[in-house]
Design a protein around this motif. Structure first.
Motif, short mmCIF file in Angstrom:
data_model
loop_
_atom_site.label_atom_id
_atom_site.label_comp_id
_atom_site.label_asym_id
_atom_site.label_seq_id
_atom_site.Cartn_x
_atom_site.Cartn_y
_atom_site.Cartn_z
N TYR A 17 -6.55 -1.78 -5.34
CA TYR A 17 -5.69 -2.89 -5.77
C TYR A 17 -6.18 -4.16 -5.12
CZ TYR A 17 -2.16 0.28 -7.70
OH TYR A 17 -1.50 1.23 -8.44
N VAL A 26 -6.60 2.43 -2.39
CA VAL A 26 -5.39 3.26 -2.31
C VAL A 26 -5.71 4.74 -2.55
CG1 VAL A 26 -3.13 3.63 -3.35
CG2 VAL A 26 -3.95 1.32 -2.95
N GLY A 47 3.03 5.79 1.54
CA GLY A 47 1.94 4.83 1.44
C GLY A 47 0.56 5.46 1.42
N SER A 48 0.49 6.80 1.40
CA SER A 48 -0.83 7.45 1.46
C SER A 48 -1.52 7.53 0.09
CB SER A 48 -0.72 8.85 2.08
OG SER A 48 0.19 9.64 1.36
N GLY A 49 -0.77 7.21 -0.99
CA GLY A 49 -1.41 7.17 -2.32
C GLY A 49 -0.93 8.23 -3.29
N LYS A 50 0.12 8.99 -2.91
CA LYS A 50 0.57 10.11 -3.74
C LYS A 50 1.09 9.65 -5.11
CE LYS A 50 3.67 11.49 -0.73
NZ LYS A 50 3.62 10.32 0.18
N SER A 51 1.94 8.63 -5.10
CA SER A 51 2.50 8.16 -6.37
C SER A 51 1.43 7.50 -7.23
CB SER A 51 3.64 7.16 -6.14
OG SER A 51 4.70 7.81 -5.52
N THR A 52 0.46 6.87 -6.58
CA THR A 52 -0.64 6.27 -7.33
C THR A 52 -1.41 7.38 -8.06
OG1 THR A 52 -0.76 4.50 -5.73
CG2 THR A 52 -2.70 4.81 -7.13
#
Ligand code: ADP
Length: 223
Positions: A17, A26, A47-52
């Protein structure tokens, strides 16, 4: 490589991003295979990127590089109706993911209508353990657990192959978390589903998963 039993394969997925002049990585070179019928747990701090990762798998966002294969086909840039049907999502916050102006019957029926499937709201309400009388209610007239069951029914009603569960119990009262986890496990067996189960609590993820990987600062590793 995607073997006979792989449903989804992710190859070297990276997502960056732009934050002003800075590029924030990310997801960093993430690769894995989701095997048919398994529940793969993805654990990692906020904030580790799971949802991304979930957003990329649903192709709500495009990766910066890398590819996503579904049943051997590259779907990285594709978002057809049949693919949307095949890979469904259970969201963390059922309140935010259900249109407050729609009754339960329409929330579930809409999904079937879009995909031109026979509309059988009562059947799907029963499958998720809800009384059929609830179909005339609006989301605000339901408890958190009932709302999440509606969200699950809505996803299931289009008969997906893969369910991505993004912290599906995180916003629920502790007393009903186990019920929703058990429901998800029952449904997985009943409908021969494949799960990618995202969470931040190891005990929860372990409870539902056959195998767990961990995400840290956008990197995936085996645990
Ligand atoms: P998790 O689900 O593990 O909590 P996320 O995937 O939501 O993590 O977020 C990973 C990182 O990416 C966070 O630092 C978040 O701030 C950042 N991020 C997520 N979406 C965006 C975006 N649209 N623009 C900029 N940064 C984002």
């Amino acid at each position: 490589m995607l073997g006979d039993n792989g449903v989804i394969e992710v190859r070297h997925l990276t997502k960056t991003y732009r934050m002003g002049k800075q590029a924030v990585v990310v997801l960093n070179d993430v690769s894995f295979v989701l095997q048919r019928g398994e529940a793969l747990g993805v654990i990692g701090p906020s904030g580790s990127g799971k949802s991304t990762l979930a957003k990329l798998l649903l192709r709500l966002e495009k990766p910066t590089s890398g590819s996503i294969l579904y049943e051997g086909k590259d779907i990285t840039q594709t978002r057809t109706l049949s693919l949307c049907r095949a890979i469904q999502m259970i969201f963390q916050d059922p309140t935010g993911s259900l249109n407050p102006k729609m009754k339960v019957a329409d929330l579930i029926g809409e999904a079937m209508l879009i995909h031109k499937l026979p509309i059988d709201v009562d059947f799907w309400l029963t499958q998720v353990g809800l009384a059929t009388e609830l179909k005339t209610r609006y989301p605000h007239e339901l408890s958190g657990g009932q709302k999440q069951r509606v969200g699950i029914a809505r996803a299931l009603a289009v008969q997906p192959k893969v369910l991505i569960c993004d912290e599906p119990i995180a916003s629920l009262d502790v007393s009903i978390q186990a019920q929703i986890l058990n429901l998800l496990m029952d449904l997985k067996k009943r409908f021969q589903l494949t799960y990618l189960f995202i969470g931040h609590d190891l005990a929860t993820v372990r409870y539902v998963s056959d195998r767990i990987v961990s995400m840290d600062h956008g990197r995936l590793s085996k645990i």
